[in-house]
Design an enzyme around this catalytic site. Sequence first.
Site, PDB file in Angstrom:
ATOM      1  N   ALA A  72       0.843  -1.204   0.000  1.00  0.00           N
ATOM      2  CA  ALA A  72       0.000   0.000   0.000  1.00  0.00           C
ATOM      3  C   ALA A  72       0.873   1.247   0.000  1.00  0.00           C
ATOM      4  O   ALA A  72       2.042   1.203   0.352  1.00  0.00           O
ATOM      5  CB  ALA A  72      -0.889   0.030   1.247  1.00  0.00           C
ATOM      6  N   TYR A 138      -5.298   8.867   3.234  1.00  0.00           N
ATOM      7  CA  TYR A 138      -4.742   7.529   3.487  1.00  0.00           C
ATOM      8  C   TYR A 138      -5.757   6.693   4.285  1.00  0.00           C
ATOM      9  O   TYR A 138      -6.108   5.575   3.880  1.00  0.00           O
ATOM     10  CB  TYR A 138      -3.418   7.661   4.251  1.00  0.00           C
ATOM     11  CG  TYR A 138      -2.956   6.388   4.886  1.00  0.00           C
ATOM     12  CD1 TYR A 138      -2.564   5.301   4.109  1.00  0.00           C
ATOM     13  CD2 TYR A 138      -2.919   6.251   6.280  1.00  0.00           C
ATOM     14  CE1 TYR A 138      -2.155   4.114   4.700  1.00  0.00           C
ATOM     15  CE2 TYR A 138      -2.510   5.071   6.876  1.00  0.00           C
ATOM     16  CZ  TYR A 138      -2.133   4.011   6.093  1.00  0.00           C
ATOM     17  OH  TYR A 138      -1.731   2.834   6.677  1.00  0.00           O
ATOM     18  N   ARG A 276       1.105  19.085  11.902  1.00  0.00           N
ATOM     19  CA  ARG A 276       1.094  18.444  10.588  1.00  0.00           C
ATOM     20  C   ARG A 276      -0.358  18.173  10.184  1.00  0.00           C
ATOM     21  O   ARG A 276      -1.153  17.689  11.003  1.00  0.00           O
ATOM     22  CB  ARG A 276       1.874  17.122  10.687  1.00  0.00           C
ATOM     23  CG  ARG A 276       1.982  16.354   9.407  1.00  0.00           C
ATOM     24  CD  ARG A 276       2.921  15.169   9.540  1.00  0.00           C
ATOM     25  NE  ARG A 276       2.407  14.128  10.419  1.00  0.00           N
ATOM     26  CZ  ARG A 276       3.032  12.978  10.656  1.00  0.00           C
ATOM     27  NH1 ARG A 276       4.204  12.731  10.116  1.00  0.00           N
ATOM     28  NH2 ARG A 276       2.494  12.079  11.455  1.00  0.00           N
TER      29      ARG A 276
HETATM   30  N1  UDP Z   1       5.826  13.573  14.746  1.00  0.00           N
HETATM   31  C1  UDP Z   1       6.586  14.665  15.118  1.00  0.00           C
HETATM   32  N2  UDP Z   1       7.727  14.930  14.420  1.00  0.00           N
HETATM   33  C2  UDP Z   1       8.156  14.162  13.383  1.00  0.00           C
HETATM   34  C3  UDP Z   1       7.376  13.036  13.002  1.00  0.00           C
HETATM   35  C4  UDP Z   1       6.213  12.774  13.709  1.00  0.00           C
HETATM   36  O1  UDP Z   1       6.237  15.404  16.044  1.00  0.00           O
HETATM   37  O2  UDP Z   1       9.198  14.480  12.797  1.00  0.00           O
HETATM   38  C5  UDP Z   1       4.595  13.269  15.484  1.00  0.00           C
HETATM   39  C6  UDP Z   1       3.345  13.213  14.632  1.00  0.00           C
HETATM   40  O3  UDP Z   1       2.757  14.492  14.528  1.00  0.00           O
HETATM   41  C7  UDP Z   1       2.479  12.234  15.424  1.00  0.00           C
HETATM   42  C8  UDP Z   1       3.483  11.307  16.090  1.00  0.00           C
HETATM   43  O4  UDP Z   1       4.739  11.989  16.036  1.00  0.00           O
HETATM   44  O5  UDP Z   1       1.783  12.919  16.431  1.00  0.00           O
HETATM   45  C9  UDP Z   1       3.627   9.987  15.389  1.00  0.00           C
HETATM   46  O6  UDP Z   1       3.793  10.254  14.003  1.00  0.00           O
HETATM   47  P1  UDP Z   1       4.182   9.126  12.976  1.00  0.00           P
HETATM   48  O7  UDP Z   1       4.357   9.776  11.639  1.00  0.00           O
HETATM   49  O8  UDP Z   1       5.337   8.334  13.502  1.00  0.00           O
HETATM   50  O9  UDP Z   1       2.947   8.138  12.965  1.00  0.00           O
HETATM   51  P2  UDP Z   1       1.363   8.407  12.690  1.00  0.00           P
HETATM   52  O10 UDP Z   1       0.753   8.573  14.048  1.00  0.00           O
HETATM   53  O11 UDP Z   1       1.227   9.598  11.814  1.00  0.00           O
HETATM   54  O12 UDP Z   1       0.933   7.149  12.038  1.00  0.00           O
END
Ligand code: UDP
Length: 320
Positions: A72, A138, A276
Amino acid sequence: MKLLVTGGAGYVGSVCAARLLEAGHEVVVLDDLSTGHEDAVPAGARFIRGDIAEVIGDVLAEGFDGVLHFAAKSLVGESMQDPGKYWTGNVLTAIRLLDAMKDHGTPKLVFSSTAATYGEPREVPIPESAPTAPTNTYGATKLAIDHAITSYAAAHGLAATSLRYFNVAGAYGSIGERHATETHLIPLVLQVALGQREHISIYGEDWPTEDGTCIRDYIHVTDLADAHLLALDHATAGEHRIYNLGNGTGFSVKQVIDTCREVTGHPIPAVVAPRRAGDPAVLVASAERARTDLGWKPERADLAGIVRDAWEFTRARHGA
Ligand code: UDP
Protein backbone atom coordinates in the site's frame (compact mmCIF):
# COMPACT_ATOMS: atom_id res chain seq x y z
CA MET A 1 -0.44 -23.15 4.40
CA LYS A 2 0.72 -21.70 1.10
CA LEU A 3 0.49 -17.92 1.55
CA LEU A 4 0.93 -14.91 -0.68
CA VAL A 5 2.40 -11.85 1.08
CA THR A 6 1.89 -8.69 -0.94
CA GLY A 7 4.27 -5.95 0.12
CA GLY A 8 6.58 -8.54 1.66
CA ALA A 9 9.64 -6.43 0.81
CA GLY A 10 8.39 -3.63 3.07
CA TYR A 11 8.84 -3.15 6.80
CA VAL A 12 5.82 -4.91 8.33
CA GLY A 13 5.34 -7.33 5.40
CA SER A 14 8.90 -8.64 5.55
CA VAL A 15 8.78 -9.19 9.32
CA CYS A 16 5.49 -11.01 8.90
CA ALA A 17 6.87 -13.12 6.04
CA ALA A 18 9.80 -14.12 8.28
CA ARG A 19 7.46 -15.15 11.12
CA LEU A 20 5.24 -17.13 8.73
CA LEU A 21 8.27 -19.04 7.43
CA GLU A 22 9.40 -19.76 11.00
CA ALA A 23 5.93 -21.14 11.72
CA GLY A 24 6.38 -23.60 8.82
CA HIS A 25 4.26 -21.94 6.13
CA GLU A 26 5.19 -21.73 2.45
CA VAL A 27 5.57 -18.04 1.56
CA VAL A 28 5.52 -16.24 -1.78
CA VAL A 29 6.22 -12.49 -1.70
CA LEU A 30 4.73 -10.20 -4.35
CA ASP A 31 6.12 -6.66 -4.31
CA ASP A 32 6.77 -4.02 -6.98
CA LEU A 33 9.72 -2.62 -4.96
CA SER A 34 8.29 0.91 -5.28
CA THR A 35 9.09 1.43 -1.61
CA GLY A 36 10.30 -1.99 -0.42
CA HIS A 37 13.74 -3.59 -0.61
CA GLU A 38 14.43 -6.94 -2.23
CA ASP A 39 17.04 -7.76 0.42
CA ALA A 40 14.35 -7.45 3.10
CA VAL A 41 12.47 -10.44 1.63
CA PRO A 42 13.37 -13.28 4.00
CA ALA A 43 15.46 -16.17 2.70
CA GLY A 44 13.11 -19.08 2.16
CA ALA A 45 10.36 -16.98 0.56
CA ARG A 46 9.91 -17.04 -3.20
CA PHE A 47 9.98 -13.51 -4.57
CA ILE A 48 7.91 -12.21 -7.48
CA ARG A 49 8.49 -8.62 -8.54
CA GLY A 50 5.36 -7.16 -10.07
CA ASP A 51 2.43 -4.78 -9.94
CA ILE A 52 -0.47 -6.47 -8.14
CA ALA A 53 -3.10 -4.98 -10.46
CA GLU A 54 -1.34 -6.53 -13.46
CA VAL A 55 -0.14 -9.92 -12.23
CA ILE A 56 -2.42 -10.97 -9.38
CA GLY A 57 -4.65 -13.22 -11.52
CA ASP A 58 -1.70 -15.21 -12.85
CA VAL A 59 -0.10 -15.46 -9.42
CA LEU A 60 -3.23 -16.67 -7.60
CA ALA A 61 -3.95 -19.17 -10.41
CA GLU A 62 -1.12 -21.26 -8.84
CA GLY A 63 -3.39 -21.92 -5.87
CA PHE A 64 -2.97 -20.34 -2.44
CA ASP A 65 -4.57 -20.90 0.97
CA GLY A 66 -4.48 -17.22 1.79
CA VAL A 67 -3.23 -13.72 1.08
CA LEU A 68 -1.74 -11.24 3.53
CA HIS A 69 -2.16 -7.87 1.86
CA PHE A 70 0.42 -5.35 3.09
CA ALA A 71 1.25 -3.59 -0.17
CA ALA A 72 0.00 0.00 0.00
CA LYS A 73 0.84 3.66 -0.20
CA SER A 74 1.06 4.81 3.41
CA LEU A 75 2.24 8.41 3.75
CA VAL A 76 -0.44 10.58 5.34
CA GLY A 77 0.98 13.89 4.05
CA GLU A 78 1.40 12.61 0.49
CA SER A 79 -2.16 11.24 0.54
CA MET A 80 -3.47 14.76 1.11
CA GLN A 81 -1.40 16.23 -1.74
CA ASP A 82 -1.80 13.42 -4.27
CA PRO A 83 -5.06 11.61 -3.44
CA GLY A 84 -5.28 9.91 -6.85
CA LYS A 85 -2.14 7.94 -6.06
CA TYR A 86 -3.91 6.57 -2.96
CA TRP A 87 -7.33 5.87 -4.46
CA THR A 88 -5.69 4.06 -7.38
CA GLY A 89 -2.72 2.49 -5.59
CA ASN A 90 -4.67 1.34 -2.53
CA VAL A 91 -8.35 0.96 -3.42
CA LEU A 92 -8.29 -0.08 -7.09
CA THR A 93 -5.44 -2.48 -6.42
CA ALA A 94 -7.33 -4.06 -3.51
CA ILE A 95 -10.43 -4.55 -5.69
CA ARG A 96 -8.28 -6.30 -8.32
CA LEU A 97 -6.94 -8.52 -5.55
CA LEU A 98 -10.42 -9.33 -4.19
CA ASP A 99 -11.69 -10.16 -7.68
CA ALA A 100 -8.72 -12.44 -8.33
CA MET A 101 -9.23 -14.17 -4.96
CA LYS A 102 -12.89 -14.75 -5.87
CA ASP A 103 -11.99 -16.05 -9.36
CA HIS A 104 -9.38 -18.48 -8.04
CA GLY A 105 -11.16 -19.51 -4.83
CA THR A 106 -8.44 -18.21 -2.47
CA PRO A 107 -10.14 -18.69 0.90
CA LYS A 108 -8.39 -16.38 3.40
CA LEU A 109 -7.38 -12.73 3.54
CA VAL A 110 -5.57 -10.72 6.21
CA PHE A 111 -5.55 -7.00 5.43
CA SER A 112 -3.37 -4.22 6.88
CA SER A 113 -5.90 -1.62 7.98
CA THR A 114 -5.07 1.30 10.22
CA ALA A 115 -6.03 3.40 13.24
CA ALA A 116 -6.30 6.26 10.73
CA THR A 117 -9.74 4.87 9.77
CA TYR A 118 -11.12 6.26 13.06
CA GLY A 119 -9.97 9.85 12.70
CA GLU A 120 -10.18 12.02 15.82
CA PRO A 121 -11.61 9.58 18.39
CA ARG A 122 -14.60 10.38 20.62
CA GLU A 123 -13.50 7.82 23.20
CA VAL A 124 -10.02 6.61 24.20
CA PRO A 125 -8.91 3.82 24.16
CA ILE A 126 -10.61 3.27 20.82
CA PRO A 127 -12.73 0.13 20.42
CA GLU A 128 -13.55 -1.37 17.00
CA SER A 129 -17.15 -0.19 17.46
CA ALA A 130 -16.01 3.47 17.39
CA PRO A 131 -17.28 5.58 14.48
CA THR A 132 -14.96 5.72 11.49
CA ALA A 133 -14.29 9.27 10.26
CA PRO A 134 -10.79 9.45 8.77
CA THR A 135 -9.06 12.86 8.87
CA ASN A 136 -6.80 12.04 5.91
CA THR A 137 -7.00 10.40 2.48
CA TYR A 138 -4.74 7.53 3.49
CA GLY A 139 -7.21 6.52 6.24
CA ALA A 140 -10.17 7.02 3.88
CA THR A 141 -8.69 4.61 1.31
CA LYS A 142 -8.02 1.95 3.95
CA LEU A 143 -11.59 2.33 5.24
CA ALA A 144 -12.96 1.99 1.70
CA ILE A 145 -11.05 -1.28 1.33
CA ASP A 146 -12.43 -2.50 4.66
CA HIS A 147 -15.95 -1.87 3.32
CA ALA A 148 -15.16 -3.72 0.09
CA ILE A 149 -13.80 -6.69 2.04
CA THR A 150 -16.99 -6.86 4.13
CA SER A 151 -19.13 -7.18 1.02
CA TYR A 152 -16.84 -9.70 -0.71
CA ALA A 153 -16.77 -11.83 2.45
CA ALA A 154 -20.57 -11.82 2.69
CA ALA A 155 -21.16 -12.49 -1.01
CA HIS A 156 -18.31 -14.88 -1.83
CA GLY A 157 -17.50 -16.67 1.42
CA LEU A 158 -14.10 -15.08 1.96
CA ALA A 159 -12.63 -15.59 5.46
CA ALA A 160 -11.27 -12.10 6.05
CA THR A 161 -9.60 -10.19 8.85
CA SER A 162 -8.64 -6.52 8.91
CA LEU A 163 -6.01 -5.59 11.46
CA ARG A 164 -6.05 -1.93 12.39
CA TYR A 165 -2.48 -1.04 13.27
CA PHE A 166 -1.69 1.75 15.66
CA ASN A 167 1.96 3.00 15.60
CA VAL A 168 4.23 0.17 14.52
CA ALA A 169 7.85 0.46 15.63
CA GLY A 170 10.89 -1.60 16.61
CA ALA A 171 12.75 -4.11 14.48
CA TYR A 172 13.20 -7.83 14.07
CA GLY A 173 16.94 -8.45 13.91
CA SER A 174 18.12 -7.16 10.56
CA ILE A 175 14.61 -6.19 9.40
CA GLY A 176 13.48 -2.72 10.35
CA GLU A 177 12.13 0.57 9.02
CA ARG A 178 14.04 1.77 5.94
CA HIS A 179 11.80 4.25 4.16
CA ALA A 180 13.37 6.36 1.43
CA THR A 181 11.20 9.24 2.65
CA GLU A 182 11.09 8.77 6.41
CA THR A 183 8.14 10.43 8.12
CA HIS A 184 7.76 8.32 11.28
CA LEU A 185 8.72 9.66 14.66
CA ILE A 186 10.99 6.97 16.13
CA PRO A 187 13.22 6.41 13.05
CA LEU A 188 13.53 10.18 12.60
CA VAL A 189 14.55 10.67 16.23
CA LEU A 190 17.11 7.88 15.88
CA GLN A 191 18.53 9.61 12.80
CA VAL A 192 19.28 12.56 15.08
CA ALA A 193 21.03 10.23 17.56
CA LEU A 194 23.04 8.82 14.65
CA GLY A 195 24.14 12.30 13.59
CA GLN A 196 22.23 12.19 10.29
CA ARG A 197 19.98 15.11 11.20
CA GLU A 198 20.46 18.06 13.49
CA HIS A 199 17.21 17.98 15.44
CA ILE A 200 13.78 16.45 15.60
CA SER A 201 10.78 18.67 14.86
CA ILE A 202 7.87 18.36 17.27
CA TYR A 203 4.70 18.86 15.22
CA GLY A 204 2.75 21.10 17.56
CA GLU A 205 3.01 21.78 21.29
CA ASP A 206 -0.52 23.15 21.62
CA TRP A 207 -2.55 19.94 21.41
CA PRO A 208 -5.14 19.23 24.11
CA THR A 209 -2.87 16.76 25.94
CA GLU A 210 -0.91 16.98 29.20
CA ASP A 211 2.38 18.13 27.66
CA GLY A 212 0.78 19.63 24.54
CA THR A 213 2.17 17.02 22.11
CA CYS A 214 0.31 14.24 20.28
CA ILE A 215 -0.21 10.89 21.93
CA ARG A 216 0.18 7.57 20.11
CA ASP A 217 0.12 3.87 20.96
CA TYR A 218 3.41 2.24 19.87
CA ILE A 219 3.40 -1.48 19.12
CA HIS A 220 6.38 -3.74 18.45
CA VAL A 221 6.51 -5.04 14.88
CA THR A 222 6.91 -8.67 15.98
CA ASP A 223 3.84 -8.48 18.24
CA LEU A 224 1.98 -7.04 15.26
CA ALA A 225 3.26 -9.78 12.92
CA ASP A 226 2.21 -12.50 15.35
CA ALA A 227 -1.37 -11.21 15.30
CA HIS A 228 -1.44 -12.00 11.56
CA LEU A 229 -0.64 -15.65 12.22
CA LEU A 230 -3.42 -15.82 14.80
CA ALA A 231 -5.81 -14.08 12.41
CA LEU A 232 -5.17 -16.76 9.77
CA ASP A 233 -5.90 -19.51 12.29
CA HIS A 234 -9.14 -17.94 13.54
CA ALA A 235 -10.67 -16.79 10.24
CA THR A 236 -14.14 -18.06 9.37
CA ALA A 237 -15.58 -18.36 5.84
CA GLY A 238 -18.09 -15.61 5.05
CA GLU A 239 -16.97 -13.38 7.95
CA HIS A 240 -14.99 -10.16 7.96
CA ARG A 241 -13.51 -9.54 11.37
CA ILE A 242 -11.85 -6.30 12.42
CA TYR A 243 -9.29 -6.02 15.22
CA ASN A 244 -7.34 -3.11 16.65
CA LEU A 245 -3.68 -3.80 17.39
CA GLY A 246 -2.00 -1.63 19.97
CA ASN A 247 -0.79 -1.86 23.57
CA GLY A 248 -3.51 0.33 25.06
CA THR A 249 -0.98 2.82 26.45
CA GLY A 250 -0.29 6.22 24.93
CA PHE A 251 3.00 8.09 24.83
CA SER A 252 3.39 11.73 23.87
CA VAL A 253 5.88 12.89 21.25
CA LYS A 254 7.98 14.38 24.06
CA GLN A 255 7.90 11.11 26.02
CA VAL A 256 9.06 9.22 22.92
CA ILE A 257 11.94 11.66 22.43
CA ASP A 258 12.91 11.31 26.12
CA THR A 259 12.88 7.52 25.84
CA CYS A 260 15.12 7.75 22.77
CA ARG A 261 17.50 9.99 24.74
CA GLU A 262 17.67 7.38 27.52
CA VAL A 263 18.22 4.47 25.15
CA THR A 264 20.81 6.15 22.90
CA GLY A 265 22.57 8.39 25.45
CA HIS A 266 22.36 11.19 22.87
CA PRO A 267 20.93 14.63 23.82
CA ILE A 268 18.65 14.68 20.69
CA PRO A 269 17.82 18.37 20.23
CA ALA A 270 14.12 19.03 19.60
CA VAL A 271 12.50 22.07 17.96
CA VAL A 272 8.79 22.90 18.08
CA ALA A 273 7.27 23.15 14.57
CA PRO A 274 3.72 23.72 13.28
CA ARG A 275 1.13 20.97 13.45
CA ARG A 276 1.09 18.44 10.59
CA ALA A 277 -2.08 18.28 8.46
CA GLY A 278 -4.28 15.27 9.15
CA ASP A 279 -2.86 14.41 12.62
CA PRO A 280 -5.37 13.51 15.37
CA ALA A 281 -4.34 14.55 18.92
CA VAL A 282 -4.65 11.14 20.56
CA LEU A 283 -4.75 7.60 19.13
CA VAL A 284 -4.71 4.77 21.66
CA ALA A 285 -6.11 1.31 20.97
CA SER A 286 -8.40 -0.91 22.88
CA ALA A 287 -7.14 -4.29 21.66
CA GLU A 288 -9.43 -6.28 23.97
CA ARG A 289 -11.18 -7.92 21.03
CA ALA A 290 -7.89 -9.30 19.62
CA ARG A 291 -6.94 -10.57 23.06
CA THR A 292 -10.28 -12.27 23.62
CA ASP A 293 -11.00 -13.66 20.15
CA LEU A 294 -7.49 -14.41 18.90
CA GLY A 295 -5.69 -15.00 22.20
CA TRP A 296 -3.23 -12.28 21.15
CA LYS A 297 -0.81 -11.17 23.89
CA PRO A 298 1.79 -8.51 23.07
CA GLU A 299 5.17 -9.67 24.42
CA ARG A 300 7.14 -6.46 23.85
CA ALA A 301 4.91 -3.64 25.04
CA ASP A 302 7.64 -1.69 26.83
CA LEU A 303 8.44 1.52 24.88
CA ALA A 304 12.14 1.50 25.87
CA GLY A 305 12.44 -2.07 24.56
CA ILE A 306 10.75 -1.10 21.28
CA VAL A 307 13.13 1.85 20.87
CA ARG A 308 16.14 -0.32 21.83
CA ASP A 309 15.35 -2.82 19.05
CA ALA A 310 14.92 0.00 16.53
CA TRP A 311 18.19 1.58 17.72
CA GLU A 312 20.16 -1.68 17.42
CA PHE A 313 18.83 -2.17 13.91
CA THR A 314 19.66 1.44 12.95
CA ARG A 315 23.18 1.28 14.36
CA ALA A 316 23.91 -2.06 12.70
CA ARG A 317 22.74 -0.76 9.31
CA HIS A 318 24.93 2.30 9.55
CA GLY A 319 27.90 0.58 11.14
CA ALA A 320 27.69 2.87 14.18
N1 UDP B 1 5.83 13.57 14.75
C1 UDP B 1 6.59 14.67 15.12
N2 UDP B 1 7.73 14.93 14.42
C2 UDP B 1 8.16 14.16 13.38
C3 UDP B 1 7.38 13.04 13.00
C4 UDP B 1 6.21 12.77 13.71
O1 UDP B 1 6.24 15.40 16.04
O2 UDP B 1 9.20 14.48 12.80
C5 UDP B 1 4.59 13.27 15.48
C6 UDP B 1 3.34 13.21 14.63
O3 UDP B 1 2.76 14.49 14.53
C7 UDP B 1 2.48 12.23 15.42
C8 UDP B 1 3.48 11.31 16.09
O4 UDP B 1 4.74 11.99 16.04
O5 UDP B 1 1.78 12.92 16.43
C9 UDP B 1 3.63 9.99 15.39
O6 UDP B 1 3.79 10.25 14.00
P1 UDP B 1 4.18 9.13 12.98
O7 UDP B 1 4.36 9.78 11.64
O8 UDP B 1 5.34 8.33 13.50
O9 UDP B 1 2.95 8.14 12.96
P2 UDP B 1 1.36 8.41 12.69
O10 UDP B 1 0.75 8.57 14.05
O11 UDP B 1 1.23 9.60 11.81
O12 UDP B 1 0.93 7.15 12.04
